[in-house]
Every structure is written in structure tokens, then in C-alpha cells.
Scaffold this active site. Structure first.
Site, mmCIF file in Angstrom:
data_model
loop_
_atom_site.group_PDB
_atom_site.id
_atom_site.type_symbol
_atom_site.label_atom_id
_atom_site.label_comp_id
_atom_site.label_asym_id
_atom_site.label_seq_id
_atom_site.Cartn_x
_atom_site.Cartn_y
_atom_site.Cartn_z
ATOM 1 N N TYR A 182 0.740 -1.224 0.268
ATOM 2 C CA TYR A 182 0.209 0.025 -0.254
ATOM 3 C C TYR A 182 0.831 1.290 0.053
ATOM 4 C CZ TYR A 182 -2.808 -3.497 2.365
ATOM 5 O OH TYR A 182 -3.478 -4.590 3.033
ATOM 6 N N CYS A 197 13.232 -11.290 -3.534
ATOM 7 C CA CYS A 197 13.627 -11.368 -4.899
ATOM 8 C C CYS A 197 12.474 -10.558 -5.768
ATOM 9 C CB CYS A 197 13.955 -12.450 -5.531
ATOM 10 S SG CYS A 197 15.570 -13.279 -4.653
HETATM 11 N N1 LLP Z 1 -14.288 -4.948 10.544
HETATM 12 C C1 LLP Z 1 -14.202 -5.413 9.184
HETATM 13 C C2 LLP Z 1 -15.376 -5.628 8.561
HETATM 14 C C3 LLP Z 1 -13.209 -5.185 8.340
HETATM 15 O O1 LLP Z 1 -12.986 -5.505 7.268
HETATM 16 C C4 LLP Z 1 -11.947 -4.788 9.002
HETATM 17 C C5 LLP Z 1 -10.671 -4.454 8.288
HETATM 18 C C6 LLP Z 1 -11.801 -4.469 10.264
HETATM 19 C C7 LLP Z 1 -13.330 -4.364 11.158
HETATM 20 C C8 LLP Z 1 -10.799 -3.724 11.104
HETATM 21 O O2 LLP Z 1 -10.387 -2.368 10.667
HETATM 22 P P1 LLP Z 1 -9.422 -1.876 11.597
HETATM 23 O O3 LLP Z 1 -9.926 -1.057 12.739
HETATM 24 O O4 LLP Z 1 -8.086 -2.425 11.761
HETATM 25 O O5 LLP Z 1 -9.110 -0.524 10.761
HETATM 26 N N2 LLP Z 1 -4.427 -4.695 5.747
HETATM 27 C C9 LLP Z 1 -4.635 -3.240 5.455
HETATM 28 C C10 LLP Z 1 -5.844 -3.190 6.302
HETATM 29 C C11 LLP Z 1 -7.140 -3.907 5.722
HETATM 30 C C12 LLP Z 1 -8.340 -3.924 6.595
HETATM 31 C C13 LLP Z 1 -9.274 -4.754 6.531
HETATM 32 N N3 LLP Z 1 -10.380 -4.890 7.212
HETATM 33 C C14 LLP Z 1 -3.420 -2.410 6.086
HETATM 34 O O6 LLP Z 1 -2.333 -2.992 6.365
HETATM 35 O O7 LLP Z 1 -3.513 -1.332 6.244
#
Ligand code: LLP
Length: 438
Positions: free
Chosen positions: A321, A359
Site C-alpha cells: 500500500y 527477490c
Molecule cells: N471490520 C471489518 C469488517 C473489516 O473488514 C476490518 C478491516 C476491520 C473491522 C478492522 O479494521 P481496523 O479497525 O483495523 O481498521 N491490511 C490493511 C488493512 C485492511 C483492513 C481490512 N479490514 C493494512 O495493512 O492497512
């Protein structure tokens, strides 16, 4: 913000110098601060305590069972997004009454597991999923509680990456808001099901509380329309998306979010409605760092490169990202001890590209980053790595996943050992231990 601080010329986690963790467990290693994790959970819950929410920590951000257990003891539930995360919640001793399941493509086995355990809420994302859930509920003789994930068509501002925006029209998540009432009525008419309300999740991270306000107003209008024709809505799940501090004080506080959210829901909770949140990043990100070691320094064209032992397989966010992570030596020169994560005022820095050993040309952790002069062999910390760090690791290039270490006060415990080469090939051996190669 967190308990990773420079003291006596060196980076500490709570009462433990990180050099000692690196010496004992090697690198790359994820190091978590228990006090930070607990403190963030408590303060998040407190900001919203007037509406008594069920706070289901989003296990996709950080899923080590020891950490889920720690949060569970504080009263947290779990937001799971797969059978694997449901399993982790169970192993961590999380009450099914505090467990919710989301996901756009749940398998029938995953739904069946959630029905059998009679978890607090299954968040469904399509008409077809409601049909399948109904069939499974009849087969199992259990009436599952469900909520419909609605896509409210609300765009966050440009600080939320397009790749982690989830609540805009045409995206894969949820049911279009104009179709949600009909699906609710279909589920309400099905005696195999207990439809309780709605779920939204707008993206991650969301910096502007007003984004929640707009989405909630749309959601509450939908609730009012259904209540006007005699339905009762008892669960509203607002998802996660609350930000973390990747630099310093760049994110609004939990109170800022509460100010926008709470008053919109007091009527709902006064009538007995249950609010659910699913925070991941905001609780966990600042509670972890990735401890690594500089392997080589080299020149490439005009660039100074620092090649470290952690790459995109150990922390994927920068490559995936273009995310920013503050990073700094564990033992910087005396004049480069940072007092905050905004180091723009420090002199004598050198510009580096920080790359990993993988890599792939995208295996950059930072480009053009101002850092103190680095030395090969020196330990190096990547901050705000507690959320979507370890959970997004892979074995690409047959790299071993890092160890995970938990620090609490001056106590250090290994909560996941580093993978070994035997782990790497273990699943490829057949039941009799042979590889059938001969
Ligand atoms: N609830 C649902 C339905 C979600 O899809 C997500 C995150 C959360 C809660 C939790 O979101 P948070 O509070 O952590 O923002 N890999 C990405 C982030 C992807 C988030 C996916 N869904 C990153 O590293 O930024």
C-alpha cells in the site's frame, strides 16, 4: 501512544532493552508491549462507555492467541473473518457470546461452525448468503443471530488508501443500502433466522470522524424506515477503521470519534439496542514493532541502500500500500536519539532506501528516508507494526516467518517461535513422513 521509548541511548519496550530481545531471539522478530495493547483497549472502550458497546477486537489485525487471550481478559470480544480466526478465538477462550463473524465469501463450513457455536452475530453480505445460512440453520436446529452488512456508499478522504476503502458503491463488500431493507424483511420472515440489525465497515484507516457520521445517518434512516413498519432493530455494528499513530499525533483521538458517534446512538441504546465495534489497527498498531538487523549497506546509482533482514514477506504494508512506517536504529548515535517520531528537526541524517532480502523490485520498506548513518549488523526497528504486520506475513522465497515476543513490564515471553526449515516443508511430507520423491 506506546511504550517503545529511547532510554540510555537505546530503544526499550516497557522495561526491556530491545538489544537483549534481539540477542536472545534473533531477528526479524515482532515485539509487542502488553501495557500498550491493554491501555489502548481500555481507553477505546472508555471513550464509548456511555453506550456500553461490545468491543470485538478485529483478529485480522493481530491474531496471536496469547494476545487475543490478553484482550479477552480485559473484556474484549473477537471479530473473526474466517473459520481460522473463529478457531483462534476459541483457543484464546473468547466467549462465543462475544464473537462475531464477517467476510464476503464465507464457506458453508465456516457458517456451520458459527451456527453450531451460536456466536453473537453473523454479518452476512449477500442475498445468497442469507439463503445458505437459512438452510444450515434448519439442518443444525439452531436459530443464528445475524446482521446485514450494508454498503452505505460513503467515501473516506484521500488519507484512506483506495485499496483499503470498503464502503463505496460497486465494491465487493456488503449489500447496497437500497437493497438492504428488502433483504432484512426476507430474513425477518424466515423463522430459521434471528435477524437483529446491520453492520457497516467503511475502510481502514479513517481519519475523519465525519465519515462515520455520514454513514451512520444513512444507516439510522434505514433503521427508522424498518421500525416504522414494525420491525425491531437490536444490533448495530459500526465496524472498525479507527486510525493509529504512524507518525505523531496525526490521528484524531478516540474521544473525537466518540463525540460524533455516541449521541447518534443514545436513543438506540436507551431502547435496549446493542452497539458493536470491531477495532483492530487503533488498538494494536502502536503496540508492536518489527525488530530487524541491517545486513548490508550498498550504493546503487545515486542511492544509498540499507538491506535489512526484514522484507515484504515479514511486513507487507509498504510494498502493498506504499504505507509509511517510522523506522530507526535501536542504538542511534547520541545526536540522533529521537524525542518523537517526527524527526524532521534532526541534523546530520543520510538518505537511504530501506529494502528487504526478497527477490522482488517492490521489496522496499522506505524510499528516500532520512536516517542516522547506519552500520551493518546494527539492530533496526520498524514501528507501528502491531497491526497487519505478522498477520500479513508469508513464506514467499521460502522465508521463515518471524518470532513473536511479548513484553510486560520487565518480563519477556516468546509467544510464537521462529519458523524452521522443517516447518517450511512439513506440510509437503505425507502422513508416513515420506516425500514420495523416490
Ligand atoms: N471490520 C471489518 C469488517 C473489516 O473488514 C476490518 C478491516 C476491520 C473491522 C478492522 O479494521 P481496523 O479497525 O483495523 O481498521 N491490511 C490493511 C488493512 C485492511 C483492513 C481490512 N479490514 C493494512 O495493512 O492497512
Amino acid at each position: 501512544m506506546d511504550e517503545f521509548t529511547y532510554r540510555d541511548g537505546s530503544l526499550w519496550c516497557e522495561g526491556v532493552p530491545l538489544t537483549s530481545v534481539a540477542d536472545r531471539y534473533g531477528t526479524p522478530t515482532y515485539v509487542y508491549s502488553a501495557s500498550t495493547l491493554i491501555d489502548h483497549y481500555r481507553r477505546f472502550a472508555k471513550a464509548f462507555d456511555s453506550i456500553s458497546p461490545l468491543v470485538c477486537f478485529s483478529a485480522k489485525a493481530l491474531s496471536n492467541i496469547h494476545l487475543l487471550r490478553l484482550l479477552g481478559r480485559e473484556g474484549a470480544g473477537i471479530d473473526a473473518v474466517s473459520g481460522g480466526e473463529l478457531h483462534r478465538a476459541m483457543v484464546a477462550g473468547i466467549d462465543p457470546e462475544r464473537t462475531v463473524l464477517a467476510g464476503v465469501g464465507k464457506s458453508s463450513d465456516e457458517l456451520r461452525e458459527a451456527v453450531r457455536r451460536n456466536i453473537r452475530c453473523i454479518n452476512v453480505e449477500s442475498e445468497a448468503e442469507v439463503e445458505l445460512l437459512s438452510r444450515i440453520a434448519r439442518e443444525e436446529g439452531v436459530r443464528p443471530r445475524l446482521a446485514i452488512r450494508v454498503n452505505p456508499d460513503v467515501a473516506p478522504d484521500q488519507r484512506t488508501p483506495a485499496r483499503t476503502t470498503t464502503g463505496t458503491r460497486g465494491g465487493k463488500f456488503g449489500v447496497d443500502i437500497e437493497r438492504a431493507a428488502a433483504l432484512f424483511e426476507r430474513a425477518a420472515a424466515d423463522e430459521a433466522l434471528r435477524i437483529e440489525g446491520f453492520h457497516i465497515h467503511l475502510g481502514s484507516p479513517i481519519f475523519d470522524p465525519q465519515v462515520y457520521a455520514v454513514a451512520m445517518d444513512r444507516l439510522l434512516a434505514l433503521v427508522a424506515r424498518l421500525e416504522a413498519v414494525g420491525h425491531r432493530i437490536t444490533t448495530l455494528n459500526l465496524g472498525g477503521g479507527f486510525p493509529a499513530e504512524y507518525i505523531d499525533r496525526t490521528a484524531p483521538s478516540w474521544d473525537d470519534f466518540a463525540e460524533v458517534i455516541v449521541h447518534r446512538l443514545t436513543g438506540f441504546t436507551r431502547q435496549g439496542g446493542q452497539v458493536i465495534f470491531e477495532p483492530g489497527r487503533t488498538i494494536a498498531a502502536n503496540a508492536g514493532i518489527l525488530l530487524s538487523t541491517v545486513r548490508y549497506l550498498k550504493q546503487a546509482g545515486d542511492q544509498q541502500l540499507a538491506v535489512i533482514d526484514a522484507g515484504m514477506t515479514h511486513i507487507a504494508r509498504a510494498a502493498m500500500y506504499d504505507s509509511y512506517h517510522f523506522m530507526w536504529p535501536v542504538q542511534p548515535p547520541a545526536e540522533a536519539i529521537p524525542s518523537s517520531r517526527d524527526v524532521s528537526g534532526l541534523d546530520g541524517l543520510t538518505t537511504y532506501d530501506v529494502v528487504g532480502p526478497i527477490c522482488e523490485s517492490s521489496d522496499y520498506l522506505a524510499r528516500g528516508r532520512s536516517l542516522p548513518v547506519l552500520k551493518a549488523g546494527a539492530h533496526f526497528a520498524i514501528f507501528t507494526a502491531g497491526a497487519y504486520g505478522m498477520t500479513m506475513t508469508s513464506n514467499y522465497n521460502s522465508q521463515l516467518r518471524p518470532a513473536e515476543v511479548l513484553v510486560h513490564g520487565d518480563q519477556v515471553s516468546l509467544i510464537r517461535r521462529r519458523e524452521t526449515y522443517a516447518d517450511l516443508v512439513g506440510l509437503e511430507l505425507l502422513d508416513d513422513g515420506s516425500d514420495q520423491g523416490d
